[in-house]
Design an enzyme around this catalytic site. Structure first.
Site, PDB file in Angstrom:
ATOM      1  N   GLU A 295       0.856  -1.161   0.123  1.00  0.00           N
ATOM      2  CA  GLU A 295       0.134   0.090  -0.003  1.00  0.00           C
ATOM      3  C   GLU A 295       0.944   1.330   0.042  1.00  0.00           C
ATOM      4  OE1 GLU A 295      -3.158   2.161   2.910  1.00  0.00           O
ATOM      5  OE2 GLU A 295      -1.640   0.533   3.811  1.00  0.00           O
ATOM      6  N   LYS A 358      -9.435   1.297  -2.941  1.00  0.00           N
ATOM      7  CA  LYS A 358      -9.407   0.906  -1.299  1.00  0.00           C
ATOM      8  C   LYS A 358     -11.170   1.542  -1.266  1.00  0.00           C
ATOM      9  CE  LYS A 358      -7.528   1.464   3.108  1.00  0.00           C
ATOM     10  NZ  LYS A 358      -6.580   2.106   3.928  1.00  0.00           N
ATOM     11  N   CYS A 409      -4.840  -2.488   3.378  1.00  0.00           N
ATOM     12  CA  CYS A 409      -4.786  -1.995   4.825  1.00  0.00           C
ATOM     13  C   CYS A 409      -5.751  -2.725   5.624  1.00  0.00           C
ATOM     14  CB  CYS A 409      -4.969  -0.536   4.866  1.00  0.00           C
ATOM     15  SG  CYS A 409      -4.636   0.073   6.447  1.00  0.00           S
TER      16      CYS A 409
END
Length: 528
Positions: A295, A358, A409
């Site tokens: 990420e 995301k 994440c």
């Protein structure tokens, strides 16, 4: 019978009791030790018993306080890693403000989880006062409500430390129950077993009395439930279909180990570029069909004309192996320039093809909730000059080597995001995370979530991080490889592409509404 039971129960009800508070704290500590990194998973099978005792022998208002206390212990300890946000002085935040931000973030999410347990305690105390002789029904109601509260909390921007995490990554047979109905399957069997044991084991203070013979029978039911859960899980483990040999896939990963406080500087950007370029070339030479970065590997807005990104594109063009780059990409079709936290597959033509944005953004880190109130008090912690926007839930990450399932994440805590992608044809899982500046024990928890996602979806999972723990998990939840934390490393991993559809992938969490329905039907019949 019901009147005498109610009188007996009320005789045990009193105002605040330090003895009961101590039992609640003890219960919270015991269940916390079942979580990673301690992973004493067997403790979760009886650690909730004191909480069941206390809320069933307490007035609803006070039961809420005891429930809140349990949650403060459980979530307070398991989420203490959030305080490692401090220090933020490298971002220009004064020392005192840095401490305040870290403590505020920790307290906020801890109270968010604890409030759910307060609701649960209130409801069980109220139901016990109205139906004190319906003990097995109360266990059913408590199980259904706990599952429902976890499911509701998982629809919000903040969620972590569900009960199911206590069994990951060690108790593989029980983890396989998630293939039936997702995380609720583990929550249900843990809460129900503890509720039954709370009946079978004599309570240390006055409560609703039960004959010894009935206690033994309930204890046998609890034992049978535990054995049945493990046997079903073992059966699911043993009957998993093998993937065809041609389904093997080799992916390379790069753990850059460039701390956020460094990679947001010009020197850090250059260091990251060098490490990811060198790692990419090395993995390509080893035969990787694609190479994956964490990420935000290059903490820059996606711009092919910027020197660093242009240099990376040139390298990919020369080598020819696709690179999956963690970066910040402009939202497609947006009227104004807005950016998403993204994983892009870059091919030799210099363009990105596969893309995942995301969905579950981090509050306070990537956007500020209730900005009108909090915006003046809290500085945003992302490296961008504008807030990130979430990606669409129905995305498909279609790449040159197959369709992947992606989580970025702490999306690893949200099983519904992985289920949608697996049901839509995803063949393997890739999670890309930063995990800096958090401690190793947080990384172990994060790894536990990825194990859950791999088992429930019957998919292999490759975990790629900046500072650790990067790893490879097979579809049974077995950790094949785990890298060292806070170390620069590369690894070439061979995994399977799988297309099976577990009951959970097909039908989602059907267990929670079933338990709620049974609770209502049996409760209505018992009230007649």
């Amino acid at each position: 019978m019901m009147k005498s039971a109610a009188l007996a129960l009320r005789s045990g009800i009193q105002l605040w009791s330090w003895e009961r508070a101590g039992l609640v704290v003890f219960s919270g500590l015991v269940v916390t030790l079942a979580l990673p990194p301690w992973s004493l998973w067997s403790l979760a099978w009886l650690g909730l018993v004191p909480l069941w005792w206390v809320v069933q022998a307490t007035q609803p208002g006070l039961a809420a306080v005891y429930g809140l206390l349990w949650g403060l212990v459980y979530y307070g300890i398991s989420l203490a890693w959030i305080t490692h946000l401090h220090p933020l002085m490298w971002m220009g935040v004064p020392w005192l403000s840095s401490v305040a931000i870290a403590i505020f973030a920790w307290i906020f999410i801890v109270f968010w989880g604890a409030a759910c347990i307060a609701v649960w305690g209130t409801a069980i105390a109220w139901a016990t006062r109205h139906w004190p002789d319906q003990r097995l029904w109360l266990v059913l109601a408590g199980t259904a409500l706990w599952c429902a509260l976890e499911a509701l909390r998982n629809q919000t921007p903040l969620d972590w430390s569900p009960l199911g995490l206590t069994q990951s990554p060690s108790n593989l047979w029980i983890l396989h129950l998630t293939r039936l109905s997702g995380p609720s399957a583990i929550t249900a069997i843990l809460v129900a077993t503890n509720g039954l044991l709370a009946i079978a084991i004599p309570c240390p203070f006055p409560s609703f009395p039960l004959p010894a013979l009935r206690r033994r029978r309930v204890g046998l039911i609890a034992l049978a439930l535990v054995m049945a859960g493990h046997l079903v899980g073992a059966s699911l483990f043993a009957t998993t279909a093998a993937a065809p040999a041609r389904a093997a896939l080799t992916l390379g990963l790069i753990q850059g180990d460039v701390p956020t406080r460094e990679k947001l500087t010009p020197q850090g950007v250059n260091q990251a570029l060098q490490r990811y370029t060198d790692g990419y070339r090395a993995l390509a030479e080893q035969g990787a069909t694609a190479v994956i970065t964490p990420e935000g590997a290059l903490p820059q807005l996606w711009n092919p004309n910027s020197p660093q990104i242009a240099a990376l594109l040139q390298t990919v063009s020369q080598v020819g192996v696709p690179l999956w780059l963690g970066t910040f990409a402009p939202e497609p079709g947006a009227e104004h320039t807005e950016y998403t936290q993204s994983l892009l597959e870059i091919r030799s033509d210099g363009q990105y093809h596969g893309r995942y944005d995301k969905v579950q953004l981090v509050p306070l880190g990537e956007y500020i909730p209730f900005e009108a109130v909090l915006g003046r008090l809290i500085k945003r912690l992302s490296p961008l000059g504008s807030y990130l926007v979430p990606g669409q839930p129905g995305q498909s990450f279609i790449t040159s080597v197959g369709q992947g399932i992606v989580g970025i994440c702490y999306e690893s805590a949200y099983s519904r995001l992985f289920r949608r992608q697996a049901k839509a044809g995803g063949e393997f899982i890739v999670t890309a995370s930063n995990n800096d500046p958090y401690p190793v024990w947080m990384m172990v928890q994060h790894h536990g979530f990825d194990v859950l996602r791999a088992v429930e979806s019957d998919r292999w999972a490759l975990r790629v991080t900046n500072t650790g723990l990067s790893g490879l998990v097979d579809n049974h939840g077995r950790t094949i490889w785990l890298g060292q934390p806070q170390t620069y490393l590369t690894h070439s991993a061979t995994l399977e592409r799988r297309q099976t559809l577990t009951p959970y992938l097909r039908w989602g969490d059907w267990l929670t509404p079933l338990l709620l329905g049974l609770t209502l039907v049996l409760g209505w019949r018992g009230a007649d």
